[in-house]
Design a protein around this motif. Structure first.
Motif, mmCIF file in Angstrom:
data_model
loop_
_atom_site.group_PDB
_atom_site.id
_atom_site.type_symbol
_atom_site.label_atom_id
_atom_site.label_comp_id
_atom_site.label_asym_id
_atom_site.label_seq_id
_atom_site.Cartn_x
_atom_site.Cartn_y
_atom_site.Cartn_z
ATOM 1 N N GLY A 75 67.911 46.235 59.248
ATOM 2 C CA GLY A 75 68.524 46.106 58.156
ATOM 3 C C GLY A 75 68.065 46.700 56.869
ATOM 4 O O GLY A 75 68.481 46.276 55.714
ATOM 5 N N ILE A 76 66.954 47.351 57.198
ATOM 6 C CA ILE A 76 66.365 48.104 55.902
ATOM 7 C C ILE A 76 66.989 49.400 55.316
ATOM 8 O O ILE A 76 67.128 49.406 54.515
ATOM 9 C CB ILE A 76 64.833 48.268 56.117
ATOM 10 N N ALA A 77 67.656 50.171 56.267
ATOM 11 C CA ALA A 77 68.415 51.276 55.682
ATOM 12 C C ALA A 77 69.879 51.091 56.288
ATOM 13 O O ALA A 77 69.874 50.283 57.373
ATOM 14 C CB ALA A 77 67.929 52.446 56.577
ATOM 15 N N ARG A 78 70.695 51.592 55.615
ATOM 16 C CA ARG A 78 72.159 51.669 56.008
ATOM 17 C C ARG A 78 72.975 52.727 55.644
ATOM 18 O O ARG A 78 72.643 53.721 54.942
ATOM 19 C CB ARG A 78 72.975 50.503 55.262
ATOM 20 N N GLU A 79 74.149 53.006 56.315
ATOM 21 C CA GLU A 79 74.923 54.227 56.231
ATOM 22 C C GLU A 79 75.667 54.173 55.158
ATOM 23 O O GLU A 79 75.748 53.271 54.377
ATOM 24 C CB GLU A 79 75.943 54.353 57.425
ATOM 25 N N SER A 80 75.542 55.513 54.269
ATOM 26 C CA SER A 80 76.249 55.645 52.913
ATOM 27 C C SER A 80 76.658 57.120 52.793
ATOM 28 O O SER A 80 75.813 57.921 52.913
ATOM 29 C CB SER A 80 75.158 55.171 51.933
ATOM 30 N N GLU A 81 77.892 56.940 52.713
ATOM 31 C CA GLU A 81 78.445 58.419 52.547
ATOM 32 C C GLU A 81 78.118 59.562 53.519
ATOM 33 O O GLU A 81 77.862 60.570 53.105
ATOM 34 C CB GLU A 81 78.246 58.895 51.223
ATOM 35 N N GLY A 82 77.853 59.118 54.615
ATOM 36 C CA GLY A 82 77.517 59.760 55.948
ATOM 37 C C GLY A 82 76.160 59.954 56.221
ATOM 38 O O GLY A 82 75.531 60.455 57.142
ATOM 39 N N ALA A 83 75.158 59.880 54.953
ATOM 40 C CA ALA A 83 73.856 59.488 55.266
ATOM 41 C C ALA A 83 73.338 58.243 55.584
ATOM 42 O O ALA A 83 74.099 57.223 55.459
ATOM 43 C CB ALA A 83 73.556 60.412 53.919
ATOM 44 N N VAL A 84 72.098 58.198 55.799
ATOM 45 C CA VAL A 84 71.193 57.157 55.893
ATOM 46 C C VAL A 84 70.284 56.829 54.751
ATOM 47 O O VAL A 84 69.670 57.485 54.610
ATOM 48 C CB VAL A 84 70.513 56.865 57.168
ATOM 49 N N ALA A 85 70.520 55.688 53.987
ATOM 50 C CA ALA A 85 69.588 55.327 52.708
ATOM 51 C C ALA A 85 69.007 53.968 52.792
ATOM 52 O O ALA A 85 69.634 53.039 53.555
ATOM 53 C CB ALA A 85 70.590 55.801 51.552
ATOM 54 N N VAL A 86 68.213 53.750 52.119
ATOM 55 C CA VAL A 86 67.512 52.579 51.857
ATOM 56 C C VAL A 86 67.757 52.218 50.272
ATOM 57 O O VAL A 86 67.662 53.029 49.396
ATOM 58 C CB VAL A 86 65.850 52.444 51.992
ATOM 59 N N PHE A 87 68.411 51.053 50.051
ATOM 60 C CA PHE A 87 68.754 50.612 48.618
ATOM 61 C C PHE A 87 67.808 49.530 48.087
ATOM 62 O O PHE A 87 67.217 48.697 48.801
ATOM 63 C CB PHE A 87 70.142 49.966 48.578
ATOM 64 N N PHE A 88 67.378 49.614 46.814
ATOM 65 C CA PHE A 88 66.483 48.855 46.213
ATOM 66 C C PHE A 88 67.275 47.861 45.225
ATOM 67 O O PHE A 88 66.852 47.717 43.662
ATOM 68 C CB PHE A 88 65.459 49.515 45.566
ATOM 69 N N ASP A 89 68.276 47.085 45.496
ATOM 70 C CA ASP A 89 69.110 46.322 44.515
ATOM 71 C C ASP A 89 67.999 45.107 43.928
ATOM 72 O O ASP A 89 68.429 44.717 42.678
ATOM 73 C CB ASP A 89 70.135 45.705 45.256
ATOM 74 N N ASP A 90 67.076 44.489 44.673
ATOM 75 C CA ASP A 90 66.103 43.602 44.196
ATOM 76 C C ASP A 90 65.203 44.235 43.309
ATOM 77 O O ASP A 90 64.280 43.430 42.861
ATOM 78 C CB ASP A 90 65.758 42.932 45.297
ATOM 79 N N LEU A 91 64.838 45.675 43.113
ATOM 80 C CA LEU A 91 63.860 46.122 42.366
ATOM 81 C C LEU A 91 64.142 47.030 41.153
ATOM 82 O O LEU A 91 64.629 48.218 41.330
ATOM 83 C CB LEU A 91 63.200 47.184 43.490
ATOM 84 N N PRO A 92 64.375 46.230 40.253
ATOM 85 C CA PRO A 92 65.145 46.853 38.986
ATOM 86 C C PRO A 92 64.728 48.467 38.514
ATOM 87 O O PRO A 92 65.480 49.217 38.587
ATOM 88 C CB PRO A 92 64.785 46.127 37.705
ATOM 89 N N PRO A 93 63.389 48.770 38.491
ATOM 90 C CA PRO A 93 62.999 50.293 38.450
ATOM 91 C C PRO A 93 63.827 51.168 39.258
ATOM 92 O O PRO A 93 63.870 52.232 39.098
ATOM 93 C CB PRO A 93 61.539 50.336 38.377
ATOM 94 N N LEU A 94 64.011 50.485 40.666
ATOM 95 C CA LEU A 94 64.298 51.599 41.753
ATOM 96 C C LEU A 94 65.776 51.286 41.932
ATOM 97 O O LEU A 94 66.354 52.335 42.873
ATOM 98 C CB LEU A 94 63.527 51.346 42.996
ATOM 99 N N LYS A 95 66.350 50.701 41.284
ATOM 100 C CA LYS A 95 67.790 50.263 41.627
ATOM 101 C C LYS A 95 68.733 51.316 41.620
ATOM 102 O O LYS A 95 69.658 51.475 42.588
ATOM 103 C CB LYS A 95 68.268 49.211 40.459
ATOM 104 N N GLU A 96 68.345 52.294 40.593
ATOM 105 C CA GLU A 96 69.645 53.510 40.601
ATOM 106 C C GLU A 96 69.040 54.673 41.412
ATOM 107 O O GLU A 96 69.434 55.604 41.460
ATOM 108 C CB GLU A 96 69.331 54.078 39.032
ATOM 109 N N HIS A 97 67.980 54.332 42.272
ATOM 110 C CA HIS A 97 67.265 55.258 42.943
ATOM 111 C C HIS A 97 67.064 55.005 44.642
ATOM 112 O O HIS A 97 66.228 54.777 44.922
ATOM 113 C CB HIS A 97 65.962 55.982 42.618
ATOM 114 N N PRO A 98 68.371 55.242 45.278
ATOM 115 C CA PRO A 98 68.169 54.698 46.626
ATOM 116 C C PRO A 98 67.267 55.857 47.367
ATOM 117 O O PRO A 98 67.458 57.158 46.867
ATOM 118 C CB PRO A 98 69.545 54.681 47.147
ATOM 119 N N ALA A 99 66.704 55.678 48.333
ATOM 120 C CA ALA A 99 66.065 56.928 49.213
ATOM 121 C C ALA A 99 66.663 57.170 50.246
ATOM 122 O O ALA A 99 67.300 56.569 51.051
ATOM 123 C CB ALA A 99 64.509 56.180 49.605
#
Ligand code: ARG
Length: 566
Positions: free
Chosen positions: A263-287
């Protein structure tokens, strides 16, 4: 401290060299913070600590100063004892760490089929210096060159290689030919979707193990490695491992699967990404860890690399040395890692640095606007150093002048890179970095050679070029203020090495050595050495010898060699 406040955390009580010698040799300001936390009167707390403090014969009575500083002044006799032990070879003012760590240093990491450019120089020089410092302090250091030997550029290169390779040019200058191919094909890919598609197909073939593509790809790596090795040899840099990105390729698929399962990465628009909703500086920058076309990327590879390093070496610390532009990448990487392996205790550090600018303040380029190749830069450094040496010592045989020029030229380039605060950009100036007066490698190399010449002139041996006995049983007589200042400075060598290792900042050591050379000059101008009578002569020669040894060791840690004669 412990006697006064038994429950206080004494590890926070650091005693540091005093910034201003007026106040003493060493100082601590930690009692003020402790007092504040407990609502005590800081001066009273400091006085209570002093009342319980037994400094033995090491210091003059300790003073409470200002709002609650403690200032320590070493007794000259204690200083002399430490220098005598150093003269006997018992230490060189530093001690191996009582808690040795295993540290992986990831540095240099150039890209295959491209020449190493000045951008790689800082990573190579800085990383090498950090590895040397940590090693000297007794840590177990593992150096790993994370070569860029995988990725979409190889699809393009394969198309170009098959269509337009000039075999003769490849033989004459392999990197130049590969760069020509790359330039040509990337322009074509931009203009022509069919070429881009061809490149994509070649990449898929390479990744699925096509014999011919693998063979060409291996050849590109081998040819590049020859060029990298030549540079590493000139710079005196070596790696324990060269595990490029391709080494991790087979691990990427299961890795992404694991990140999804957990559950660390999930599908997003066909790609797989990690979201950092709990980390304000990275919130806008999923990997992204997998692109929508199925390809893995830099982050995926770095995660697999981390996992491999953890299981193979169980490091306490991993240090990545790259330019400032990769900060976001490493923030994301470290954040994913913490989620993925919450129990891991490994300290991860991104040691980043700024760029090298030309004298016009713009990115450092050749006159015709091309990026400067590292090999050309080193050639020019040696050539310019040769001119300087030849002007100074025209009578020397040319081969000797060449040898000196090599060490001086390379040393000067390295030092220019290590001296500025690594996080700021610096202006590359030949005249500045080769100056014999100023905070430069040639100045320090010259200071060292000058001390060695005292020993030649006086016909006395020293422990630098081992002729035993010389300084080993010497009694240090520290009377003149210049002798005391030099001795005090020598004593701090180890603290500076530790600061370099803790903050990953070699500039601390550069400045320390420059100041050391200054203290030595003041001493040498005011205190006759060879002309003094027996006991004082021996003592002053020991000071000369210890200075030379610290200069040599300090420069060695910066990756800079010294000469007996310049
Ligand atoms: N090859 C990369 C570059 O030239 C640097 C790699 C740094 N190391 C790492 N583990 N990402 O920019």
């Amino acid at each position: 401290m412990q006697a006064v406040l038994p429950d206080a955390d004494v590890s926070s009580v650091l005693v540091r060299p005093c910034p201003d010698p007026k106040f003493g040799d060493y100082q601590t300001n930690a009692l003020m913070a402790l007092a504040k936390g407990r609502k005590l009167n800081p001066r009273q707390l400091a006085a209570d600590v002093v009342a319980k403090l037994d400094v033995g014969e090491a210091c003059a009575p300790v003073e409470v100063a200002g709002a609650g500083f403690l200032n320590f002044r070493l007794k000259p006799a204690a200083l002399a004892r430490s220098l005598e032990a150093a003269a006997r070879g018992e230490h060189l003012f530093f001690a191996p760490s009582p808690q040795p760590r295993t540290v992986v240093v990831d540095f240099s990491s150039p890209n295959v089929a491209k020449s190493m450019h000045v951008g790689h120089i800082r990573s190579t020089i800085l990383g090498d210096c950090l590895a040397r410092t940590l090693h000297l302090l007794g840590h177990q250091v593992i150096t790993d060159n994370h070569l860029g030997d995988w990725g979409t550029q190889f699809g393009m290169l394969l198309v170009a290689w098959k269509r337009s390779l000039d075999a003769a040019a490849l033989k004459a200058d392999p990197i130049a030919e590969m760069e020509r191919l790359y330039k040509m094909i990337s322009a074509e890919c931009k203009a022509n979707p069919a070429t881009l598609e061809a490149a994509r197909q070649e990449l898929v073939k390479l990744q699925s193990g096509d014999e011919q593509n693998l063979r060409i790809w291996r050849e590109m790596i081998a040819l590049s490695q020859v060029q990298f090795d030549a540079i590493y040899q000139r710079l005196g840099v070596r790696f324990d491992h060269t595990l490029g990105e391709s080494f991790y390729h087979p691990r990427l698929h299961p890795l992404v699967q694991e990140l999804r399962d957990k559950g660390i990465a999930r599908e997003s628009e066909g790609a797989v990404a990690v979201f950092f909703d709990d980390l304000p500086p990275l919130k806008e920058h999923p990997a992204l860890v997998q692109k929508s076309d199925g390809a893995f990327n830099y982050t995926t590879t770095d995660l697999a690399t981390l996992a491999h390093r953890l299981t193979t070496w169980q490091p306490d610390e991993i240090v990545y040395v790259t330019d400032a532009r990769q900060q976001l990448h490493f923030q994301q990487l470290f954040a994913i890692f913490r989620r993925w392996q919450p129990a891991a205790r490994t300290r991860l550090a991104h040691v980043w640095f700024g760029s090298i600018l030309g004298e016009d303040g713009k990115p450092f380029k050749t006159r015709s606007g091309e990026t400067i190749k590292l090999a050309d830069l080193l050639d020019e450094a040696e050539e310019r150093a040769f001119k300087v040496v030849s002007e100074k010592s025209p009578e020397m045989p040319e081969s000797q002048r060449r040898d000196i020029a090599r060490l001086v030229g390379i040393g000067a380039v390295k030092y220019a890179d290590l001296l500025p605060n690594r996080q700021s950009d610096y202006v590359f100036s030949w005249d500045k970095l080769l100056a014999l007066n100023g905070n430069t490698a040639p100045y320090l190399q010259y200071a060292y050679a000058r001390i060695r010449s005292i020993f030649r002139k006086g016909n006395v041996g020293s422990s630098v070029s081992p002729d035993p006995a010389a300084s080993s049983t010497t009694t240090l007589l520290l009377d003149a203020p210049e002798e005391l200042a030099l001795a005090r400075h020598l004593l701090n060598f180890g603290l500076v090495l530790e600061a370099v290792a803790d903050d990953y900042r070699p500039n601390f050591l550069c400045n320390y050595l420059y100041e050391l050379a200054g203290h030595f000059t003041a001493f040498y101008e005011n205190c006759p050495v060879l002309k003094s009578e027996a006991a004082q002569r021996a003592s002053r020669l020991a000071l000369c010898d210890l200075t030379a040894r610290v200069l040599k060791q300090g420069l060695a840690v910066l990756g800079i060699e010294t000469l007996e004669q310049m």
